[in-house]
Design an enzyme around this catalytic site. Structure first.
Site, short mmCIF file in Angstrom:
data_model
loop_
_atom_site.label_atom_id
_atom_site.label_comp_id
_atom_site.label_asym_id
_atom_site.label_seq_id
_atom_site.Cartn_x
_atom_site.Cartn_y
_atom_site.Cartn_z
N MET A 29 -0.22 -25.51 -21.91
CA MET A 29 0.25 -25.85 -23.31
C MET A 29 -0.37 -23.93 -23.17
O MET A 29 -1.08 -23.94 -24.07
CB MET A 29 -0.40 -26.59 -24.11
CG MET A 29 0.24 -27.93 -23.71
SD MET A 29 0.32 -28.99 -25.68
CE MET A 29 -1.78 -29.47 -24.86
N HIS A 33 -6.47 -22.71 -16.95
CA HIS A 33 -8.09 -22.67 -15.96
C HIS A 33 -7.60 -23.13 -14.75
O HIS A 33 -6.04 -23.23 -13.94
CB HIS A 33 -8.92 -23.63 -16.66
CG HIS A 33 -8.16 -25.09 -16.62
ND1 HIS A 33 -8.13 -26.37 -15.95
CD2 HIS A 33 -7.71 -25.94 -17.87
CE1 HIS A 33 -7.28 -26.87 -16.20
NE2 HIS A 33 -7.14 -27.14 -17.13
N GLY A 35 -7.63 -25.57 -13.16
CA GLY A 35 -6.45 -26.78 -12.69
C GLY A 35 -5.30 -26.21 -12.41
O GLY A 35 -4.19 -26.54 -11.80
N HIS A 36 -4.59 -25.50 -14.12
CA HIS A 36 -3.19 -25.06 -14.03
C HIS A 36 -3.16 -24.07 -12.94
O HIS A 36 -1.54 -24.83 -12.16
CB HIS A 36 -2.81 -23.87 -14.83
CG HIS A 36 -3.36 -24.89 -16.45
ND1 HIS A 36 -4.54 -24.60 -17.70
CD2 HIS A 36 -2.03 -25.93 -16.97
CE1 HIS A 36 -4.48 -25.68 -18.44
NE2 HIS A 36 -3.15 -26.48 -18.40
N ARG A 186 -9.70 -27.94 -23.24
CA ARG A 186 -10.87 -29.38 -24.63
C ARG A 186 -12.20 -28.62 -23.55
O ARG A 186 -13.52 -28.68 -24.76
CB ARG A 186 -10.73 -30.05 -24.65
CG ARG A 186 -9.02 -29.87 -25.11
CD ARG A 186 -8.77 -31.37 -25.80
NE ARG A 186 -7.55 -32.05 -26.84
CZ ARG A 186 -7.00 -31.83 -26.70
NH1 ARG A 186 -6.48 -32.19 -25.47
NH2 ARG A 186 -5.17 -32.55 -27.36
O1 PAF Z 1 -0.38 -31.20 -20.17
C1 PAF Z 1 -0.02 -30.41 -21.08
O2 PAF Z 1 -0.31 -29.31 -20.26
C2 PAF Z 1 1.08 -31.24 -21.90
O3 PAF Z 1 1.26 -32.14 -22.18
C3 PAF Z 1 2.36 -30.69 -20.87
C4 PAF Z 1 2.96 -31.43 -19.68
C5 PAF Z 1 2.46 -28.97 -21.03
C6 PAF Z 1 3.80 -31.37 -22.66
O4 PAF Z 1 3.26 -30.21 -23.29
#
Ligand code: PAF
Length: 280
Positions: A29, A33, A35-36, A186
């Site tokens: 979304m 950060h 983690g992603h 968050r």
């Molecule tokens: O984990 C997330 O950021 C969301 O739940 C996802 C998997 C992108 C779905 O909107």
């Protein structure tokens, strides 16, 4: 290859339907950060082409939740993804994903009704619907997801299996700040005191691990101890639960397959964390 941003479902589909390479996909979304980024790095190692989606999915937020305030930084995200060598960013508008008249939902029963599903009843229906759509659009071989959202992975694994979708989820470890706080978009909402208080989640995990090492196997003994750690640090408990790691079933006694799951409000910010009892 330079990173391309794709806004249209048809364009994304035509690109990925043609590919005869291993496609790795990281759904996000945005407001990325470390983690992603660890998911993207793993995908880069294992796949030929890496696609990241950025879409703040309105259907997984209840009306009282933080959809409008959800942090966004598309330019910053793009810069980070370019540096990591991502091939495509799928960045659709809400009307592209949910056009007028949209009426189809994916609801995974059972595993989505416990833990976060109890306090956020419509959340996983929104998550499974959007991820099902994204998987149909991107058609990836592998989808990379962080274990901070451990229940989300369990729900989506069930969905992929039940709907005969061939994409395989690759779960990736939680990335933490140096003091143990799990990374989350968050965390940005925490002020200095709350950032300190938020450590009660990781401290609860560490306390549980120590007690487990010492031989404690009784849930009834541990829960009040964790409650104390959280409330002493101004946290408001949503849930503290011990469940099996593979199918999130409730348990009577702790054992090596148990996972601790926590959801705690620090101020208005709801934080989640989870961990196995034996540190990895
Ligand atoms: O984990 C997330 O950021 C969301 O739940 C996802 C998997 C992108 C779905 O909107």
């Amino acid at each position: 290859m330079l990173l391309s941003v794709i806004n249209s479902v048809l364009e994304m589909q035509s690109l990925t339907r043609k590919a005869d390479t291993i496609l790795g996909f990281v759904p996000t979304m945005g407001y990325l950060h470390k983690g992603h980024l660890s998911l993207v790095e793993m995908a880069k190692k294992q796949c030929d082409i890496v696609i990241v989606s950025i879409f703040v999915n309105p259907t997984q937020f209840a009306p009282n939740e933080d959809l409008d305030n959800y942090p966004r930084d598309f330019d910053g995200d793009l810069k980070l993804l370019t540096e990591l060598g991502v091939d495509y960013v799928f960045f659709p508008k809400t009307t592209e994903m949910y056009p007028a008249g949209y009426s189809t939902w994916v609801n995974v029963e059972g595993v989505s009704e416990v833990l976060c599903g109890k306090s956020r009843p419509a959340h996983f229906k929104g998550v499974s619907t959007i991820v099902c759509k994204l998987v149909n659009i991107v058609n990836p071989n592998y989808m990379y997801m962080g274990e901070k959202d451990f229940q989300q992975i369990a729900v989506l694994k069930r969905m992929l299996l039940d709907l005969n979708l061939e994409t395989v989820i690759v779960p990736c470890p939680i990335i933490r700040e140096a003091d143990g706080l799990a990374m989350s978009s968050r965390n940005k909402f925490l002020d200095t005191q709350q950032r300190q208080d938020a450590l009660c989640l990781y401290n609860s995990i560490q306390h549980t691990r120590t007690r487990y090492q010492q031989g404690c196997r009784t849930i009834g003994e541990l829960i009040p101890e964790i409650e104390q750690i959280i409330t002493k640090n101004n946290g408001k408990i949503d849930y503290i639960e011990f469940r099996t790691a593979d199918d999130l079933k409730p348990i009577d006694q702790l054992d090596k397959n148990t996972r601790l799951f926590l959801a705690v409000y620090i101020g208005n910010t709801r934080l989640i964390d989870n961990a196995p009892l034996l540190s990895q």
